[in-house]
Design an enzyme around this catalytic site. Structure first.
Site, PDB file in Angstrom:
ATOM      1  N   GLU A 111      10.378   1.626   9.877  1.00 25.44           N
ATOM      2  CA  GLU A 111      11.307   2.709   9.509  1.00 25.44           C
ATOM      3  C   GLU A 111      10.569   3.995   9.790  1.00 25.44           C
ATOM      4  O   GLU A 111       9.628   4.344   9.068  1.00 25.44           O
ATOM      5  CB  GLU A 111      11.650   2.629   8.014  1.00 25.44           C
ATOM      6  CG  GLU A 111      12.387   1.374   7.612  1.00 25.44           C
ATOM      7  CD  GLU A 111      13.800   1.330   8.149  1.00 25.44           C
ATOM      8  OE1 GLU A 111      14.329   2.365   8.580  1.00 25.44           O
ATOM      9  OE2 GLU A 111      14.364   0.226   8.165  1.00 25.44           O
ATOM     10  N   LYS A 137       0.830  -1.212   0.000  1.00 25.13           N
ATOM     11  CA  LYS A 137       0.000   0.000   0.000  1.00 25.13           C
ATOM     12  C   LYS A 137       0.863   1.261   0.000  1.00 25.13           C
ATOM     13  O   LYS A 137       1.578   1.533   0.965  1.00 25.13           O
ATOM     14  CB  LYS A 137      -0.897   0.044   1.240  1.00 25.13           C
ATOM     15  CG  LYS A 137      -1.937   1.145   1.116  1.00 25.13           C
ATOM     16  CD  LYS A 137      -2.638   1.457   2.417  1.00 25.13           C
ATOM     17  CE  LYS A 137      -2.063   2.655   3.129  1.00 25.13           C
ATOM     18  NZ  LYS A 137      -2.080   3.922   2.399  1.00 25.13           N
ATOM     19  N   GLU A 144       9.871  16.029  15.208  1.00 29.86           N
ATOM     20  CA  GLU A 144      10.048  15.994  13.754  1.00 29.86           C
ATOM     21  C   GLU A 144       9.074  16.981  13.105  1.00 29.86           C
ATOM     22  O   GLU A 144       7.859  16.852  13.254  1.00 29.86           O
ATOM     23  CB  GLU A 144       9.781  14.580  13.232  1.00 29.86           C
ATOM     24  CG  GLU A 144      10.132  14.459  11.762  1.00 29.86           C
ATOM     25  CD  GLU A 144       9.851  13.066  11.204  1.00 29.86           C
ATOM     26  OE1 GLU A 144       8.739  12.560  11.414  1.00 29.86           O
ATOM     27  OE2 GLU A 144      10.746  12.508  10.547  1.00 29.86           O
ATOM     28  N   CYS A 185      13.112  11.613   5.942  1.00 30.92           N
ATOM     29  CA  CYS A 185      13.189  11.125   7.315  1.00 30.92           C
ATOM     30  C   CYS A 185      14.546  11.384   7.951  1.00 30.92           C
ATOM     31  O   CYS A 185      14.642  11.634   9.131  1.00 30.92           O
ATOM     32  CB  CYS A 185      12.874   9.638   7.341  1.00 30.92           C
ATOM     33  SG  CYS A 185      13.873   8.687   6.191  1.00 30.92           S
TER      34      CYS A 185
HETATM   35  P1  NAD Z   1       2.326   8.367   7.985  1.00 29.81           P
HETATM   36  O1  NAD Z   1       2.810   7.588   9.154  1.00 29.81           O
HETATM   37  O2  NAD Z   1       1.228   9.324   8.191  1.00 29.81           O
HETATM   38  O3  NAD Z   1       1.841   7.390   6.821  1.00 29.81           O
HETATM   39  C1  NAD Z   1       2.695   6.410   6.260  1.00 29.81           C
HETATM   40  C2  NAD Z   1       1.858   5.354   5.574  1.00 29.81           C
HETATM   41  O4  NAD Z   1       1.068   4.692   6.572  1.00 29.81           O
HETATM   42  C3  NAD Z   1       0.856   5.857   4.541  1.00 29.81           C
HETATM   43  O5  NAD Z   1       0.744   4.924   3.486  1.00 29.81           O
HETATM   44  C4  NAD Z   1      -0.436   5.935   5.323  1.00 29.81           C
HETATM   45  O6  NAD Z   1      -1.577   5.808   4.489  1.00 29.81           O
HETATM   46  C5  NAD Z   1      -0.313   4.726   6.236  1.00 29.81           C
HETATM   47  N1  NAD Z   1      -1.050   4.822   7.514  1.00 29.81           N
HETATM   48  C6  NAD Z   1      -1.505   5.914   8.137  1.00 29.81           C
HETATM   49  N2  NAD Z   1      -2.142   5.568   9.275  1.00 29.81           N
HETATM   50  C7  NAD Z   1      -2.067   4.219   9.358  1.00 29.81           C
HETATM   51  C8  NAD Z   1      -2.521   3.266  10.318  1.00 29.81           C
HETATM   52  N3  NAD Z   1      -3.194   3.637  11.415  1.00 29.81           N
HETATM   53  N4  NAD Z   1      -2.261   1.957  10.106  1.00 29.81           N
HETATM   54  C9  NAD Z   1      -1.571   1.562   9.006  1.00 29.81           C
HETATM   55  N5  NAD Z   1      -1.131   2.418   8.063  1.00 29.81           N
HETATM   56  C10 NAD Z   1      -1.366   3.733   8.243  1.00 29.81           C
HETATM   57  O7  NAD Z   1       3.614   9.091   7.389  1.00 29.81           O
HETATM   58  P2  NAD Z   1       3.712  10.086   6.154  1.00 29.81           P
HETATM   59  O8  NAD Z   1       3.195  11.417   6.569  1.00 29.81           O
HETATM   60  O9  NAD Z   1       3.153   9.433   4.942  1.00 29.81           O
HETATM   61  O10 NAD Z   1       5.291  10.146   5.936  1.00 29.81           O
HETATM   62  C11 NAD Z   1       6.133  10.949   6.680  1.00 29.81           C
HETATM   63  C12 NAD Z   1       6.754  10.173   7.821  1.00 29.81           C
HETATM   64  O11 NAD Z   1       7.444   9.039   7.320  1.00 29.81           O
HETATM   65  C13 NAD Z   1       7.787  10.975   8.568  1.00 29.81           C
HETATM   66  O12 NAD Z   1       7.631  10.767   9.943  1.00 29.81           O
HETATM   67  C14 NAD Z   1       9.108  10.403   8.087  1.00 29.81           C
HETATM   68  O13 NAD Z   1      10.175  10.570   8.980  1.00 29.81           O
HETATM   69  C15 NAD Z   1       8.739   8.980   7.892  1.00 29.81           C
HETATM   70  N6  NAD Z   1       9.679   8.328   6.962  1.00 29.81           N
HETATM   71  C16 NAD Z   1      10.578   7.428   7.463  1.00 29.81           C
HETATM   72  C17 NAD Z   1      11.513   6.848   6.610  1.00 29.81           C
HETATM   73  C18 NAD Z   1      12.531   5.869   7.119  1.00 29.81           C
HETATM   74  O14 NAD Z   1      13.091   5.138   6.315  1.00 29.81           O
HETATM   75  N7  NAD Z   1      12.799   5.817   8.413  1.00 29.81           N
HETATM   76  C19 NAD Z   1      11.500   7.162   5.257  1.00 29.81           C
HETATM   77  C20 NAD Z   1      10.558   8.074   4.789  1.00 29.81           C
HETATM   78  C21 NAD Z   1       9.641   8.648   5.661  1.00 29.81           C
END
Ligand code: NAD
Length: 515
Positions: free
Chosen positions: A263, A187, A398, A297
């Site tokens: 991650e 997804k 963050e 991130c």
């Molecule tokens: P997010 O956590 O809001 O969403 C990430 C994904 O999870 C999306 O596909 C979203 O639809 C899904 N999601 C949301 N709520 C969910 C739930 N309750 N259960 C299961 N899935 C759910 O994050 P974002 O805003 O899309 O991305 C930014 C974040 O991602 C930042 O915190 C960033 O640091 C992190 N990030 C981490 C890495 C890494 O490798 N450590 C890489 C890129 C981004």
């Protein structure tokens, strides 16, 4: 292929389940718009929990009864390289799609993100050649036996990715899971799903994967993602996203003791040592911070500067930031594009307000740029706060936007303590001409990746992941591949004599029976 006009001429992308493109239940869809202009660029099927059930059932059947988990590793390697060929063939289109969908400057997607993703897929293809066999030392205790470890694929993997860095993220989820023989329900984020969908289309067009091996569901994370994670037929969860959602996922996975790799977020430091080459370090720190408008991130959001250099470094950071070009992500000269959404801009702006309230000095930025172009999308000026206290919220939380905190230090030990004084531990960079000193600092930093004289040092051969609340497990490299396998010890016993068998201790031989 799912590119079909629906009502208008924007593409419509369906779900991909058991080798077929299909509508979501009730033909529900959501819209995808370009962050830079708000233009509608696609409609995407919005899955229901019933759709997730179908996708998981397909992946389950493909794992339990299909050929992929037992396909020889060299054949899986060949197929992954074929997929890499397709990425290479379509690299420019994918770069443009990623720039439009995610607001990512096209110089970044064309020259970094997509080539890196291609390189990653090739490395996963190479790693797939690794036989799932690991030798063990010779064993003659308590009896003579030959032992080895066999690496089984984990099973059905639920993979969820965020909107930033979407295409490389899709590659580094699908590549290792496929390389090791797993089946997948995948997804992408609803905010920027198109390049990941394009990857699934290319894989489908190749016709190389057995039916049901890879399934795509799109839709809201709180509904679709959460249901995937809790599904009893899912064996492993690989999630990239915020720490907040990561915590929830771990809790949902707990009742079934599911394997999770997470991650998550970061608040990474860039540490300048007193002998840093400032000509390089200034640009390096800004690259670490403002690449993709700080929406990465591992962005270097806290810059630690020795007191002796503080004023000079601040002055040079500000002067160089003034030269950065904020603009249309599709223009080659753009350095910084818009943020992903207006909501994200509001969130970042609330942190800028907070920074002022906490007492930081705004050295540059902090507002919305003025001009017609900037009215169409959620643009925000690159922002630098100086005289920041590492304990303040702007230095601890963050922000995920273009906001740099510059923090003064007196002794290097203080810089290291402050760099480590955060709940995160994803990445860091150390800037110095003295490589021995820099390595010593790198070893004391509590994070999964440290770049010396560089930030954003992604390398598909190296494990990537976080210490502390930045995550669990690793992706990429051999360590990342092994996260998709269950190690199984196989013992082949050579002892023929009953008296030498391990059961001798517990079971005396039947009466009158001798060796
Ligand atoms: P997010 O956590 O809001 O969403 C990430 C994904 O999870 C999306 O596909 C979203 O639809 C899904 N999601 C949301 N709520 C969910 C739930 N309750 N259960 C299961 N899935 C759910 O994050 P974002 O805003 O899309 O991305 C930014 C974040 O991602 C930042 O915190 C960033 O640091 C992190 N990030 C981490 C890495 C890494 O490798 N450590 C890489 C890129 C981004």
């Amino acid at each position: 292929m799912t590119l079909e006009p629906v009502e208008s001429d924007v593409p419509y992308h369906r779900l991909y389940i058991n080798g077929e493109w299909c509508d979501a239940e009730g033909e529900r869809t959501f819209e995808v718009t370009e962050p830079a202009s708000g233009t509608l660029i696609a409609r995407v099927a919005s899955a229901s929990t019933a759709d997730v059930d179908r996708a998981v059932a397909a992946a389950r059947d493909a794992f339990d009864n299909g050929p992929w988990p037992h396909t020889p590793h060299y054949e899986r390697a060949r197929i992954i390289h074929k997929i890499a060929d397709l990425i290479e063939e379509h690299a420019f289109d994918i770069a443009e799609l990623e720039s439009r969908d995610g607001g990512v400057p096209i110089r970044k997607t064309t020259y970094n993100d997509i080539p890196l993703a291609l390189h990653m897929m090739r490395v996963f293809g190479d790693l797939a050649r690794r036989p799932p066999y690991e030798p063990m030392p010779w064993n003659d205790f308590p009896t003579l036996s030959w032992n080895f470890v066999w690496r089984d694929p984990f099973g059905v993997c639920a993979q969820i990715i965020p909107w930033n860095y979407a295409f490389p993220m899709a590659v580094w989820k699908l590549g290792p899971a496929l390389a090791t023989g797993n089946t997948i329900v995948f997804k992408p984020s609803s905010l920027a799903p198109l390049s990941a969908i394009r990857l699934v289309q290319l894989i489908d067009e190749s016709g190389l994967l057995p039916r049901g091996t890879l399934n795509l569901v799109t839709g809201p994370g709180g509904e679709v993602g959460e249901y995937m994670v809790g599904h009893p037929q899912v064996d492993k969860i690989a999630f990239t996203g915020s720490t907040e959602v990561g915590r929830k996922i771990m809790a949902i996975a707990a009742p079934h003791i599911k394997k999770v790799t997470l991650e998550l977020g970061g608040k990474s430091p860039s540490i300048l040592l007193p002998d840093a080459d400032l000509d390089k370090a200034i640009d390096g720190v800004l690259f670490g911070m403002f690449y993709h408008a700080g929406q990465l991130c591992e962005a270097g959001t806290r810059c630690f500067v020795p007191a002796t250099l503080y004023d000079e470094v601040v002055e040079r950071l500000v002067a160089r930031t003034r030269q950065l070009r904020l603009g249309d992500p599709l223009e080659l000269e753009t350095d910084i594009g818009p943020l992903i959404s207006f909501k994200q801009r509001e969130r970042v702006e609330s942190y800028i307000k907070l920074g002022r309230e906490e007492g930081a000095r705004l050295a540059i930025g902090g507002g919305r740029p003025v001009g017609e172009l900037y009215e169409r999308g959620p643009y925000l000026e690159p922002t630098i706060f100086t005289h920041v206290d590492n304990r303040w919220r702007i230095a601890q939380e963050e922000i995920f936007g273009p906001v740099l905190c510059v923090i003064r230090y007196e002794e290097l030990g203080d810089a290291i303590s402050m760099a480590n004084d955060t709940m995160y531990g994803l990445a860091a960079s150390v800037w110095s001409r003295d490589l021995q000193a820099a390595i010593e600092v790198a070893r004391r930093i509590r994070s999964g990746t440290v770049g010396i004289n560089e930030h954003h040092v992604l390398n598909p051969h190296a494990p990537f992941g976080g210490f502390k609340e930045s995550g669990i497990g690793r992706e990429m490299g051999v360590a990342g591949l092994l996260e998709y396998t269950e190690p199984k010890h196989i013992h082949v016993d050579f002892q023929q004599k009953r008296s030498g068998k391990i059961w001798w201790d517990a079971l005396l031989p039947p009466e009158n029976e001798h060796e």
